[in-house]
Design an enzyme around this catalytic site. Structure first.
Site, short mmCIF file in Angstrom:
data_model
loop_
_atom_site.label_atom_id
_atom_site.label_comp_id
_atom_site.label_asym_id
_atom_site.label_seq_id
_atom_site.Cartn_x
_atom_site.Cartn_y
_atom_site.Cartn_z
N VAL A 56 0.84 -1.21 0.00
CA VAL A 56 0.00 0.00 0.00
C VAL A 56 0.88 1.25 0.00
CG1 VAL A 56 -1.77 1.29 1.25
CG2 VAL A 56 -1.92 -1.19 1.14
N CYS A 57 1.93 1.24 0.82
CA CYS A 57 2.83 2.40 0.90
C CYS A 57 3.51 2.67 -0.43
CB CYS A 57 3.90 2.16 1.96
SG CYS A 57 3.26 1.91 3.60
N THR A 58 3.83 1.60 -1.14
CA THR A 58 4.47 1.76 -2.45
C THR A 58 3.58 2.59 -3.37
OG1 THR A 58 5.69 -0.32 -2.21
CG2 THR A 58 5.39 0.50 -4.45
#
Length: 211
Positions: A44-46
């Protein structure tokens, strides 16, 4: 320490993916967005960091500097940035803070023990040029943030910092705004010469004054 709206954002020195920074010096006279990530190489952070990088022209237009934070090392961040750039077709050039000792996460209350003892939740802070906390949004680790909403709120914060107005539900830049109740109805024409509508004595609207 628990931060609240209107508090002074704590300063800190940190190692980042672009070297050592002092938070206040990095921001200078700009607005700031500081947002946390549970760990490097997380899916998700990517997508979030890629989206933030792709929106750089929009942040620049609003005089906003962005900083991300993850509890992994600066070297780990650099490898992850390479993956982000590749998979999200962008160029991450803002700093990602290495917070291995979790000092900054603790300073900004980014770890919520009932969610996770070790990982930061998705906290996001908008900080004004006078270093005050103007917005806090907290998402669970499983939900990616909406950066269109972040930009929308920054538009509202910057507008309402300079004019005696508020923004209604779902407002977008360019739409009508609400005249603050501190302004008497008879004083509206002098302050807002573009015109106004009185829907109720407590609900008066006017075209966005800085457009």
């Amino acid at each position: 320490m628990s931060l609240r709206l209107g508090d002074t954002a704590p300063n800190f020195k940190a190692t980042t993916s672009i070297g050592e920074i002092d938070f206040y010096e990095y921001l200078g006279d700009s607005w700031g967005v500081l947002f946390s990530h549970p760990a490097d190489y997380t899916p998700v952070c990517t997508t979030e960091l890629g989206r933030t990088a792709s929106l750089k022209p929009e942040f620049d237009k609003r005089n906003v500097k962005v900083l991300a934070l993850s509890v992994d090392s600066a070297e780990s961040h650099k490898g992850w940035i390479s993956d982000i750039n590749e998979t999200q077709n962008t160029n991450v050039d803002f700093p990602i803070i290495a917070d291995q000792d979790k000092k900054i996460a603790d300073l900004y209350d980014m770890i919520h023990p009932n969610a996770s003892e070790t990982m930061t939740v998705r906290s996001l802070f908008v900080i004004s040029p006078d270093k005050k906390v103007k917005l806090m949004i907290t998402y669970p680790a499983s939900t990616g943030r909406n950066f269109t909403e972040v930009l929308r709120v920054i538009d509202s914060l910057q507008l309402t910092a300079n004019y005696s107005v508020a923004t209604p539900a779902d407002w977008k830049d360019g739409e009508d705004v609400i005249v603050m109740n501190s302004i008497k109805t008879e004083d509206i024409p002098a302050k807002f010469p573009k015109g106004h509508k009185v829907i109720k004595p407590y609900l008066r609207t006017t075209p966005q004054p800085n457009k």
